[in-house]
Design a protein around this motif. Structure first.
Motif, mmCIF file in Angstrom:
data_model
loop_
_atom_site.group_PDB
_atom_site.id
_atom_site.type_symbol
_atom_site.label_atom_id
_atom_site.label_comp_id
_atom_site.label_asym_id
_atom_site.label_seq_id
_atom_site.Cartn_x
_atom_site.Cartn_y
_atom_site.Cartn_z
ATOM 1 N N ARG A 12 -0.519 -12.627 -10.883
ATOM 2 C CA ARG A 12 -0.502 -12.145 -9.503
ATOM 3 C C ARG A 12 -0.563 -10.626 -9.519
ATOM 4 N N ARG A 13 -1.499 -10.125 -8.772
ATOM 5 C CA ARG A 13 -1.694 -8.691 -8.736
ATOM 6 C C ARG A 13 -0.995 -8.161 -7.490
ATOM 7 N N ASP A 14 -0.084 -7.238 -7.672
ATOM 8 C CA ASP A 14 0.578 -6.694 -6.490
ATOM 9 C C ASP A 14 -0.428 -5.890 -5.688
ATOM 10 N N ALA A 15 -0.625 -6.301 -4.449
ATOM 11 C CA ALA A 15 -1.548 -5.568 -3.595
ATOM 12 C C ALA A 15 -0.934 -4.204 -3.304
ATOM 13 N N PRO A 16 -1.749 -3.145 -3.433
ATOM 14 C CA PRO A 16 -1.198 -1.808 -3.202
ATOM 15 C C PRO A 16 -0.938 -1.534 -1.725
ATOM 16 N N LEU A 17 -1.474 -2.363 -0.871
ATOM 17 C CA LEU A 17 -1.348 -2.125 0.565
ATOM 18 C C LEU A 17 -0.852 -3.395 1.249
ATOM 19 N N SER A 18 -0.267 -3.242 2.418
ATOM 20 C CA SER A 18 0.051 -4.397 3.255
ATOM 21 C C SER A 18 -1.253 -5.066 3.676
ATOM 22 N N PRO A 19 -1.189 -6.341 4.102
ATOM 23 C CA PRO A 19 -2.437 -6.983 4.561
ATOM 24 C C PRO A 19 -3.143 -6.177 5.643
ATOM 25 N N VAL A 20 -2.393 -5.669 6.610
ATOM 26 C CA VAL A 20 -3.029 -4.884 7.679
ATOM 27 C C VAL A 20 -3.694 -3.644 7.091
ATOM 28 N N GLY A 21 -2.981 -2.963 6.192
ATOM 29 C CA GLY A 21 -3.542 -1.773 5.568
ATOM 30 C C GLY A 21 -4.773 -2.100 4.741
ATOM 31 N N GLY A 22 -4.742 -3.245 4.062
ATOM 32 C CA GLY A 22 -5.888 -3.646 3.256
ATOM 33 C C GLY A 22 -7.120 -3.912 4.096
ATOM 34 N N ILE A 23 -6.910 -4.523 5.247
ATOM 35 C CA ILE A 23 -8.038 -4.806 6.141
ATOM 36 C C ILE A 23 -8.630 -3.513 6.676
ATOM 37 N N LEU A 24 -7.745 -2.606 7.083
ATOM 38 C CA LEU A 24 -8.235 -1.320 7.586
ATOM 39 C C LEU A 24 -9.017 -0.598 6.491
ATOM 40 N N THR A 60 -8.756 5.510 14.937
ATOM 41 C CA THR A 60 -8.082 5.598 16.233
ATOM 42 C C THR A 60 -7.452 4.267 16.595
ATOM 43 N N VAL A 61 -8.234 3.195 16.447
ATOM 44 C CA VAL A 61 -7.713 1.868 16.768
ATOM 45 C C VAL A 61 -6.506 1.560 15.881
ATOM 46 N N ALA A 62 -6.622 1.888 14.583
ATOM 47 C CA ALA A 62 -5.533 1.581 13.646
ATOM 48 C C ALA A 62 -4.271 2.354 14.010
ATOM 49 N N GLU A 63 -4.438 3.624 14.370
ATOM 50 C CA GLU A 63 -3.257 4.424 14.721
ATOM 51 C C GLU A 63 -2.568 3.862 15.960
ATOM 52 N N ARG A 64 -3.383 3.484 16.948
ATOM 53 C CA ARG A 64 -2.779 2.935 18.175
ATOM 54 C C ARG A 64 -2.107 1.592 17.890
ATOM 55 N N ALA A 65 -2.743 0.771 17.063
ATOM 56 C CA ALA A 65 -2.155 -0.539 16.741
ATOM 57 C C ALA A 65 -0.844 -0.337 15.987
#
Lengths: 228, 228
Positions: free
Chosen positions: B78-90, B214-219
């Motif tokens: 298992r590879r620890d993802a460096p980002l949260s799922p939301v961060g990874g998608i962004l 912009t969308v990511a910051e607002r979300a």
């Protein structure tokens, strides 16, 4: 399906399912789609989610309704590709793989780098085009894995699947594979891996770009030489 | 399968098939793989192509052989993802979609731009999150279509599929959707479409990057506000 406030959900998934249905081909030769109740039952979405998804397809001109409100499919207009298949693949790889190399430079672990170097050695030692391409593909995939972003890995794999059976490989196969051994200069992949190991994302992206362009130029020269 | 010179082909496809087999899960609880003759028959590749593909999986540590040469599967680390799922998608969208916007700036036809503007209007008029996301998704997909590269469209669709059911949407749904109407400033998508219509790839890529950030910051602000 609606949430507590009564807002519908999952229209996006209904849209994806309908796009899949359209891509799979029609049920009837006249292009007529199943009725909304049938679609509702078969796809398992609420009527409202389906209606919303159909609105998008209607706006895009992919489906239309006759005066009796029956749904019909329009064949999508064939879009002239601006590039040859080989050019399109190179363009796609040049857009995606430098981004993956940049992330790999930030995140590759020693084990990732060890495997990349192993693939490069095995590729160099390969005796034919099939083995060469196999280890080359494995190396590029390891870079995508080292980028450690599941969505981008899925994107990389979709692009790799689109490449399988593509014109690029056909053109290379038509050429003498012994000449293809010149496609990767001895140091190309080592230079790329060194750049990733160096940890500088810009340098790694530039190395990937240079690598893909070099390979493409050599392949083009080889294929043109053959055509003459 | 071998060509006239006796070189094997399609090891790459055999490797893809084996990766699919591993991803689908094991046949036996002890992790043992079917024998090579069984794999050969079931997958329809030559023994040599299979052996080569298995060599790659062995090098990657995904399969191993016992002393009797039977094949076993290692569960991938298992590879620890460096980002949260939301961060990874962004992150994934920020790597891929500006490239698509750049190509769309070079290739969008008047009809593509008309449809993009229609989606933006419908999104603006939407009364709930589901409809808003539906038309937002349709607009971003139209940009990928206008980029006119089949491999990159496949990559975009793989990423979009990876996003479906993702943490991003869950986080937005947990927030009050009426607040989400502020996620896109009124002009965001119009600015993006104007940049694509302007025909300058750099400007279009920059507009997409700015739009996604912009969308990511607002979300993020919305989700954090909710968490407090």
């Amino acid at each position: 399906m609606t949430d507590a406030g009564g807002e519908p959900k999952h229209s996006g998934r209904a849209l994806a399912a309908l796009r899949g249905l359209l891509a799979a081909g029609l049920e009837r030769p006249d292009g007529r789609l199943p009725s909304e109740p049938t679609l509702e039952k078969r796809l398992g979405f609420s009527r409202q989610a389906l209606r919303r998804a159909l609105e998008v397809l209607e706006a895009e001109g992919l489906v239309w309704r006759n005066r009796a409100d029956a749904l019909f499919v329009n064949l999508p207009e064939r879009r002239d590709a601006p590039l040859s298949p080989v050019g399109g693949i190179l363009e796609a790889r040049l857009r995606l793989e430098p981004e993956l190399a940049a992330l790999a430079a930030l995140r590759a672990r020693p084990e990732d780098l060890r495997l990349m170097r192993l693939c490069a050695r095995r590729e160099k030692a390969a005796g034919d085009l099939d083995a060469r391409e196999l280890w080359d593909g494995a190396l590029h995939r390891l870079i995508a894995v080292a980028a450690a972003n599941p969505g981008l890995l899925a994107a990389f794999e979709a692009l790799a699947a689109a490449r399988a059976g593509d014109a690029w490989r056909g053109a290379l196969e038509a050429a003498d594979w012994r000449q293809v051994s010149g496609l990767h200069g001895v140091g190309d992949h080592e230079t790329l891996i060194d750049a990733i190991a160096g940890g500088d994302p810009e340098a790694a992206a530039a190395a990937m770009r240079a690598h893909l362009l070099t390979v493409a130029e050599r392949a083009a020269a080889l294929v043109e030489g053959r055509a003459r």
